[in-house]
Design a protein around this motif. Structure first.
Motif, PDB file in Angstrom:
ATOM      1  N   PHE C  28       0.839  -1.197   0.000  1.00 26.29           N
ATOM      2  CA  PHE C  28       0.000   0.000   0.000  1.00 26.29           C
ATOM      3  C   PHE C  28       0.874   1.246   0.000  1.00 26.29           C
ATOM      4  N   TYR C  29       1.843   1.243   0.885  1.00 25.57           N
ATOM      5  CA  TYR C  29       2.714   2.410   0.987  1.00 25.57           C
ATOM      6  C   TYR C  29       3.436   2.650  -0.328  1.00 25.57           C
ATOM      7  N   GLY C  32       1.258   4.100  -3.081  1.00 22.43           N
ATOM      8  CA  GLY C  32       1.047   5.512  -2.810  1.00 22.43           C
ATOM      9  C   GLY C  32       2.293   6.305  -3.143  1.00 22.43           C
ATOM     10  N   ALA C  35       2.917   6.999  -6.880  1.00 22.27           N
ATOM     11  CA  ALA C  35       2.002   7.964  -7.498  1.00 22.27           C
ATOM     12  C   ALA C  35       2.757   9.247  -7.808  1.00 22.27           C
ATOM     13  N   GLU C  36       3.617   9.641  -6.892  1.00 22.45           N
ATOM     14  CA  GLU C  36       4.341  10.902  -7.061  1.00 22.45           C
ATOM     15  C   GLU C  36       5.162  10.943  -8.352  1.00 22.45           C
ATOM     16  N   ILE C  38       5.021   9.034 -10.945  1.00 25.75           N
ATOM     17  CA  ILE C  38       4.176   8.804 -12.119  1.00 25.75           C
ATOM     18  C   ILE C  38       3.535  10.108 -12.566  1.00 25.75           C
ATOM     19  N   ILE C  39       3.070  10.875 -11.601  1.00 30.29           N
ATOM     20  CA  ILE C  39       2.466  12.165 -11.947  1.00 30.29           C
ATOM     21  C   ILE C  39       3.476  13.043 -12.665  1.00 30.29           C
ATOM     22  N   VAL C  42       4.094  11.710 -16.179  1.00 30.38           N
ATOM     23  CA  VAL C  42       3.017  11.986 -17.129  1.00 30.38           C
ATOM     24  C   VAL C  42       3.050  13.442 -17.567  1.00 30.38           C
ATOM     25  N   VAL C  43       3.225  14.336 -16.604  1.00 33.02           N
ATOM     26  CA  VAL C  43       3.248  15.762 -16.947  1.00 33.02           C
ATOM     27  C   VAL C  43       4.375  16.055 -17.934  1.00 33.02           C
ATOM     28  N   TRP C  44       5.584  15.568 -17.621  1.00 27.99           N
ATOM     29  CA  TRP C  44       6.713  15.908 -18.485  1.00 27.99           C
ATOM     30  C   TRP C  44       6.663  15.178 -19.818  1.00 27.99           C
ATOM     31  N   ILE C 133       4.395  -0.172 -19.176  1.00 29.77           N
ATOM     32  CA  ILE C 133       3.451   0.897 -19.506  1.00 29.77           C
ATOM     33  C   ILE C 133       4.156   2.092 -20.140  1.00 29.77           C
ATOM     34  N   PHE C 134       5.305   2.465 -19.597  1.00 32.67           N
ATOM     35  CA  PHE C 134       5.873   3.769 -19.965  1.00 32.67           C
ATOM     36  C   PHE C 134       7.080   3.716 -20.893  1.00 32.67           C
ATOM     37  N   LEU C 194      11.832  16.297  -7.762  1.00 35.08           N
ATOM     38  CA  LEU C 194      10.710  16.841  -8.517  1.00 35.08           C
ATOM     39  C   LEU C 194      10.950  16.693 -10.020  1.00 35.08           C
TER      40      LEU C 194
END
Lengths: 259, 330, 267
Positions: C28-29, C32, C35-36, C38-39, C42-44, C133-134, C194
């Motif tokens: 679970f950890y 979570g 997610a950071e 991956i976001i 996706v943005v870049w 996936i990426f 980041l």
């Protein structure tokens, strides 16, 4: 039920007022968090004029709603669900169940982190700045729609969390499930439209972040459609009903009634 | 380092805390935002005593009396505000490694063992921490397993053990390095009677075999009575009594109990003292201590007595009275 | 010292046993946690794809490689936090550690190192899925891989020292969260967490050269995916060693002062 909420709120507030330093710490942390979000936006826009069709003010609006909603979650939903999870795992839920009030209400409203509402204020300020940049004024209808969608989104997040936490009745080893949510919630910083299709579906129906952040933001950035509003209302209703039933089902399991 | 005459030497030991005063209510809460009030609290107030090697000393005192604070200063966890402490020739607060290897502090409701794994693995870890040679460690460990009747429990995860079993494990683990000085803070708290007795026996046995010095605090008189010949009574940070347990009653008792067996059960003894209990022919009389010899003589001469014994009051009552008195001339 | 090695292996073994029991909640950890990146990814990637293939000189495939390796590095540099310090003091565990004839940092270093073993095992399937996936583009020389393996432990040690220093603030105040959040914010921006450092404005890159942060995230990742020269690779290890030494020194100093304070005001 509202009287109960007021009572818990009053006790929680009195408790927290002792720790005035907490207010400044919370403000500081909110601003730091906001700063990071703004730096992120700045970095993105130093490399491109728009992100998947979203302009800077629009993304700023999303950031505002993200912060605002985050504040609501951290102030009300999160502490209650965390406590509920702890109590289920340690077997001390009984105290809440033997009180002469609806158990779901009790476990949902008894904790309040008053200082987290600073995030709500900070987010609101950011949102207003963004909206001003977009329209120069806020119409009454968009504002009402926004507020309404915010409430619906919040209720959906609440239902989502209650359903997950109710799962602890069966799956006791659920530590970190809330960390999981916090991680995934970060996806709400950006409009869900930029994510790949499969992820968008997950972020709409699995973890209702789209409804919590993007869609209320849509109301103020001019991207709202009537289908979205209707969908939000219907989904909220469905989730509320299901969450309540699931809670009742979980309680029966907890107290040993045959399924 | 040559061992001094006394294992533990304490002289004029003091510990003073500065605490903020907080009153209840919303008004006071708001006021305290603006101005804070401080108060100096003397947790330990000029205590002096000495403990010889191999002694088992009991610390008695109500909650907040300063017992735990004293133990913490003796083990090096707290710096004294005043006075001197010497344990095994070391100054505890320096926390020298040689010193730490020779002591142990066991607190009744604190866990040092790893929660999710068998105690045996925690024991192994302690061996590594204290640099114990393998053969010594194994011998001590097996000895403890035997003495405490741990058996197969050492192989169960600690979280699956009952409170009593867990306490046995904690004690075993804490003594694996065969410390010469034991500080025990409420070691039997919350345990059932059988378990308490087990642990007491173990401590006595350890003291016998290794000549270790033991300082023990407890709420349970049974602990103190079973293990300690010498007790130190502390209240409000002050040392009220330091001597043999048997003398405690002699010094502080306000009354004695005369148990009289009468040939004629109808005899009224209320003029001799307070009748505490009357069961058939046996009467328990409470008599002020000073009056005891005179009353005894009167009873024997004036009443049809077939048997008579004089008892000290139960230790608990004595202790209670000591605490209530507080300031006593020594 | 043989005993110290023995202690480390025993503690790591315990960490592995315990970590394995909690694998579900660890998953679970971890989900979570990913997610950071991956976001960010996706943005870049969106920006790169919309700007003719690259953003800041990196293709979507390179971003994918960066952020997927990020997840491994992140797993390795998770250490004992100031929040753990607060909890430790509150529950009296620190007193227990103080009674041992051993500096408590060894326990934390050994325990978290052991936990990594379980984490890496759990991470492999996640990394596989992310790769599918990426589609990251991935080229690495044997030297780069070797340096990477060492560099992640260098990152682990530097971050352990840093967070221990922050944690020791709890000796003096319970309000450590503000300072910690500030540290995390700076680390986020200047460590490569980041974004890859090359995407930061010039002045920020200059600044991060003087700080230890880039050696906890950026350097290990770039060692593996950034096509660094051998000089850069080995020089980077040298810088890591320097920061570990500085960190160790500071920890010793602050620890002494901290224990003195802790033992004076009661616990």
């Amino acid at each position: 039920m509202f009287r109960l909420m007021w009572l818990f709120f009053r006790v929680g507030t009195m408790n927290e007022l002792q720790y005035r330093v907490n207010f400044f710490i919370q403000l500081f942390e909110s601003l730091v968090s906001l700063g990071i979000g703004l730096v992120g936006l700045a970095l993105v826009f130093s490399h491109t004029p728009t992100l998947d069709g979203w302009s800077l003010p629009q993304l700023l609006a999303v950031l505002g709603v993200y912060t605002l909603m985050g504040g609501l979650i951290k102030a009300t939903i999160q502490p209650n669900m965390q406590r509920l999870l702890d109590e289920i795992q340690q077997g001390t839920l009984d105290y809440a169940l033997t009180k002469p009030a609806d158990s779901q209400v009790i476990v949902s409203v008894r904790e309040v982190r008053i200082w987290e509402t600073v995030d709500f204020l900070v987010g609101a300020v950011v949102l207003m700045i963004a909206v001003v940049q977009l329209h120069n004024s806020i119409g009454v209808l968009p504002a009402l729609l926004f507020a309404g969608l915010l409430v619906l989104g919040g209720l959906m997040i609440y239902c989502f969390w209650l359903i997950i936490t109710t799962g602890a009745f069966w799956l006791v080893r659920m530590d970190n499930v809330l960390e999981l949510f916090q991680g995934v919630y970060q996806a709400g910083r950006w409009p869900v439209n930029i994510y790949p299709e499969w992820l968008q579906i997950g972020l709409t129906f699995l973890v209702p972040i789209a409804f919590a952040v993007t869609i209320p933001a849509d109301a103020l950035t001019g991207r709202l459609t009537w289908q979205l509003v209707a969908g939000a209302a219907a989904l909220t209703l469905g989730l509320l009903v299901f969450a309540r039933w699931f809670w009742w089902f979980g309680l029966r399991h907890y107290s040993g009634a045959s399924a | 380092m040559s061992s001094p005459t006394h294992t533990i030497q304490v002289s004029g030991l003091c510990k003073t805390y500065s605490v903020t005063e907080r009153e209840p209510g919303l008004g006071a809460a708001l006021r305290s935002l603006v101005r804070r009030k401080f108060k100096a609290v003397k947790a330990v107030d000029a205590i002096s005593f000495e403990v010889a090697p191999g002694e088992i000393v009991g610390f008695l005192g109500p909650n907040g009396a300063g017992k735990t604070t004293t133990l913490k200063m003796l083990s090096g966890l707290l710096y004294p505000t005043g006075g001197q402490v010497s344990v095994l020739g070391h100054t505890p607060s320096k926390r020298e490694k040689d010193f730490l290897r020779q002591i142990t502090l066991i607190m009744g409701n604190r866990n040092q063992l790893q929660w999710d794994i068998p105690a045996m693995d925690s024991f192994d870890l302690n061996r590594a921490i204290y640099h114990l040679p393998e053969s010594d460690y194994k011998r001590t460990r097996d000895e403890f397993i035997d003495l405490l009747d741990l058996g197969e429990l050492v192989n169960k995860p600690v979280r699956n053990l009952s409170l009593g079993e867990r306490m046995k494990m904690e004690i075993a683990g804490a003594l694996l390095h065969r410390p010469q000085v034991l500080f025990l803070d409420e070691p039997t708290i919350g345990l059932d009677v059988t378990m308490q007795r087990r642990i007491r026996t173990f401590i006595a046995e350890y003291n016998q075999r290794y000549g270790a010095t033991v300082l023990l605090t407890s709420h349970y008189m049974a602990d103190v009575e079973a293990l300690c010949r010498r007790v130190i009574v502390i209240h409000h940070g002050k040392l009220l009594f330091d001597g043999q347990l048997s003398d405690l009653a002699g010094r502080f008792a306000a009354y004695k109990t005369i148990v009289v067996t009468l040939e004629d059960p109808t005899t009224d003894l209320s003029t001799y003292g307070t009748v505490v209990e009357k069961e058939g022919a046996q009467v328990k009389l409470r008599v002020p201590k000073a009056e005891t010899p005179r009353m005894t003589a009167l009873l024997l001469s004036e009443c049809p007595v077939s048997d008579l014994t004089i008892e000290d009051p139960p230790i608990e009552d004595v202790i209670e009275r000591v605490f209530a008195q507080e300031a006593v001339s020594s | 010292m043989r005993d110290m090695l023995n202690f480390y292996t025993k503690t790591m073994k315990i960490a592995i046993m315990t970590g394995f029991q909690y694998r579900v909640s660890q998953y679970f950890y971890m989900i979570g946690m990913i997610a950071e990146p991956i976001i960010y990814l996706v943005v870049w990637s969106t920006i790169a794809n919309a700007s003719g293939g690259t953003a800041g000189g990196l293709t979507a495939g390179q971003f994918a490689a960066y952020y997927i390796v990020w997840t491994l590095v992140r797993n390795i540099n998770i250490v004992f936090t100031p929040y753990g310090w607060e909890s430790r003091i509150q529950h009296g565990y620190l007193s227990g550690l103080l009674l041992r004839p051993m500096h408590p940092i060894h326990y934390d270093l050994a325990y978290f190192a052991g936990a990594k073993v379980v984490d890496v095992v759990l991470w492999i399937p996640i990394a596989t899925v992310l790769t599918l996936i990426f589609h990251p583009t991935f080229t690495a020389t044997p030297l780069a891989i070797g340096v990477f393996v060492i560099a992640i432990w260098g990152a682990y040690l530097i971050r352990s020292m840093a967070l221990w220093l922050l944690g020791m603030i709890t000796f003096w105040t319970t309000k450590v969260s503000a300072i910690f959040e500030l540290y995390m914010a700076i680390e986020l921006l200047l460590s490569g967490r980041l974004v890859p450092l090359s995407l930061l404005p010039g002045w920020a890159q200059q600044l991060s050269n003087f700080l230890p942060f880039q050696w906890t995230f950026s350097f290990p990742i770039e060692a593996l995916v950034g096509n660094l020269t051998p000089l850069q690779l080995l020089g980077g290890l040298g810088f890591q060693a320097l920061w570990v030494a500085i960190g160790w020194l500071l920890v010793q100093l602050v620890w002494r002062a901290g224990v003195r304070h802790f033992s004076s005001v009661g616990n």
